[in-house]
Design a protein around this motif. Structure first.
Motif, short mmCIF file in Angstrom:
data_model
loop_
_atom_site.label_atom_id
_atom_site.label_comp_id
_atom_site.label_asym_id
_atom_site.label_seq_id
_atom_site.Cartn_x
_atom_site.Cartn_y
_atom_site.Cartn_z
N ARG A 12 6.78 18.61 9.85
CA ARG A 12 5.95 18.69 11.20
C ARG A 12 4.93 19.97 11.12
NH1 ARG A 12 6.55 18.32 16.74
NH2 ARG A 12 8.19 16.79 16.72
N ALA A 13 5.21 20.91 10.40
CA ALA A 13 4.21 21.80 10.33
C ALA A 13 2.95 21.37 9.69
CB ALA A 13 4.65 22.96 9.33
N GLU A 15 0.70 -1.23 0.00
CA GLU A 15 0.02 -0.07 -0.03
C GLU A 15 0.74 1.08 -0.09
OE1 GLU A 15 -2.73 0.01 3.15
OE2 GLU A 15 -3.62 -1.95 2.68
N LEU A 16 0.31 2.24 -1.02
CA LEU A 16 1.29 3.28 -0.78
C LEU A 16 1.26 4.13 0.33
CD1 LEU A 16 0.44 4.39 -4.55
CD2 LEU A 16 2.60 3.23 -4.01
N ALA A 17 0.24 4.06 1.04
CA ALA A 17 0.25 4.66 2.46
C ALA A 17 1.28 4.52 3.39
CB ALA A 17 -1.05 4.50 3.10
N TYR A 18 1.88 3.06 3.18
CA TYR A 18 2.95 2.76 3.87
C TYR A 18 4.21 3.71 3.77
CZ TYR A 18 7.62 0.31 4.17
OH TYR A 18 8.98 0.07 4.62
N TYR A 19 4.42 4.36 2.70
CA TYR A 19 5.54 5.31 2.74
C TYR A 19 5.31 6.23 3.85
CZ TYR A 19 7.05 2.95 -1.59
OH TYR A 19 7.66 1.91 -2.40
N SER A 20 4.21 6.61 4.38
CA SER A 20 3.86 7.82 5.16
C SER A 20 4.78 7.76 6.30
CB SER A 20 2.50 7.85 5.64
OG SER A 20 2.06 6.65 6.14
N ASP A 21 5.13 6.31 6.64
CA ASP A 21 6.26 6.08 7.82
C ASP A 21 7.63 6.91 7.58
OD1 ASP A 21 6.59 4.99 10.36
OD2 ASP A 21 8.17 3.59 9.16
N TYR A 22 8.04 7.23 6.53
CA TYR A 22 9.05 7.91 6.25
C TYR A 22 8.79 9.34 6.77
CZ TYR A 22 11.30 4.67 2.69
OH TYR A 22 11.80 3.71 2.03
N ALA A 23 7.68 9.99 6.68
CA ALA A 23 7.40 11.40 7.29
C ALA A 23 7.63 11.49 8.79
CB ALA A 23 6.11 11.82 6.89
N VAL A 24 7.08 10.17 9.41
CA VAL A 24 6.93 10.13 11.03
C VAL A 24 8.29 9.96 11.31
CG1 VAL A 24 6.02 8.72 12.83
CG2 VAL A 24 4.63 9.16 11.03
N MET A 63 4.50 11.99 -0.62
CA MET A 63 3.83 11.11 -1.31
C MET A 63 2.98 10.17 -0.40
SD MET A 63 1.92 10.92 -3.94
CE MET A 63 2.80 11.61 -5.32
N GLY A 64 3.70 9.58 0.55
CA GLY A 64 3.24 8.55 1.37
C GLY A 64 2.30 9.34 2.28
N LEU A 65 2.58 10.42 2.95
CA LEU A 65 1.69 11.18 3.90
C LEU A 65 0.58 11.70 2.95
CD1 LEU A 65 1.72 11.84 6.65
CD2 LEU A 65 2.85 14.18 6.05
N ALA A 66 0.50 12.07 1.68
CA ALA A 66 -0.56 12.45 1.05
C ALA A 66 -1.37 11.23 0.83
CB ALA A 66 -0.14 12.88 -0.34
N PHE A 67 -1.14 9.96 0.57
CA PHE A 67 -1.87 8.96 0.36
C PHE A 67 -2.44 8.43 1.72
CE2 PHE A 67 0.45 7.77 -3.64
CZ PHE A 67 -0.49 7.47 -4.38
N HIS A 68 -1.85 8.74 3.02
CA HIS A 68 -2.27 8.15 4.23
C HIS A 68 -3.46 9.47 4.53
CE1 HIS A 68 -2.21 6.52 8.18
NE2 HIS A 68 -2.73 7.43 8.50
N LEU A 69 -3.38 10.60 4.02
CA LEU A 69 -4.39 11.57 4.40
C LEU A 69 -5.66 11.75 3.62
CD1 LEU A 69 -3.44 15.57 4.83
CD2 LEU A 69 -5.24 14.83 3.40
#
Length: 209
Positions: free
Chosen positions: A62-63, A2-11, A128-134
């Motif tokens: 963070r913003a 799942e592309l949302a997986y990449y949101s962990d990069y942001a965290v 991009m991962g954060l965008a998919f999660h959002l």
């Protein structure tokens, strides 16, 4: 995948800093490389110059979390869109895993970056991962830990949108602090009630002889 997986990069990147504790783990190129995890090829691109660049991207990510945590959905989206425009990626079909006995590939989507440096590559995938999660779960699923002074970023994937802390440790610490605060208040109220009762008690008359 799942592309949302990449949101962990942001965290992972956001949580290299704890502003309230004046702590920053992002102090060397080795720390930058650790953020890439198993992606050793991308990590090798990192240089000393990426330390400063990563910190700049971290502040912008963070913003996004701060805006989402504060209920400003439009600002969170605008900030994230600016990152997406600056650090673009391309989706790519990948099949490097084997699915069955016939050797048919397990086709799935990956994000491919086009980096000029390690920071650009990491930022592109994180944004991009954060965008998919959002867009999949909602802006209110991006949060900052309520266990002061932590304020680490987290992604809420709970079924009832109830997550408030970045970890079980912070949740326990906050619950213990809340319990102690309640007990302290109860003790103070009991003491105040006792003093009020003593004040209201009529004086015992003196016996005349």
């Amino acid at each position: 995948m799942e592309l949302a997986y990449y949101s962990d990069y942001a965290v992972r990147l956001v949580n290299t800093e704890e502003p309230a504790r004046n702590k920053d783990a992002l102090t060397s190129v080795d720390a930058v490389r650790e953020l890439f995890g198993a992606n050793a090829q991308a990590a090798r691109r990192a240089t000393d110059a990426d330390v400063t660049r990563f910190r700049a991207v971290r502040a912008r990510l963070r913003a996004v979390f701060e805006a989402a945590d504060g209920g400003d959905e439009t600002l969170a989206v605008d900030l994230l869109n600016s990152l997406l425009l600056e650090f673009p990626v391309s989706p790519q079909i990948s099949g490097h895993n084997i699915r069955d006995e016939d050797g048919k590939p397990d086709w799935h989507m990956h994000l491919t970056d086009h980096p000029s440096n390690a920071t650009a590559g990491y930022a592109a995938i994180a944004a991009m991962g954060l965008a998919f999660h959002l867009t999949s779960y909602g802006v209110d699923r991006l949060g900052l830990c309520e266990a002061a002074p932590c304020r680490n970023a987290y992604l809420d994937t709970s079924t009832n949108r109830s997550r408030r802390y970045c970890s079980d440790r912070c949740a326990t610490r906050a619950n213990v602090a809340a319990y102690r605060a309640r007990k302290r208040l109860e003790t103070e109220r009991a003491a105040e009630t006792g003093r009020s009762a003593d004040t209201a008690q009529p004086a015992t008359p003196r016996t005349e002889r």
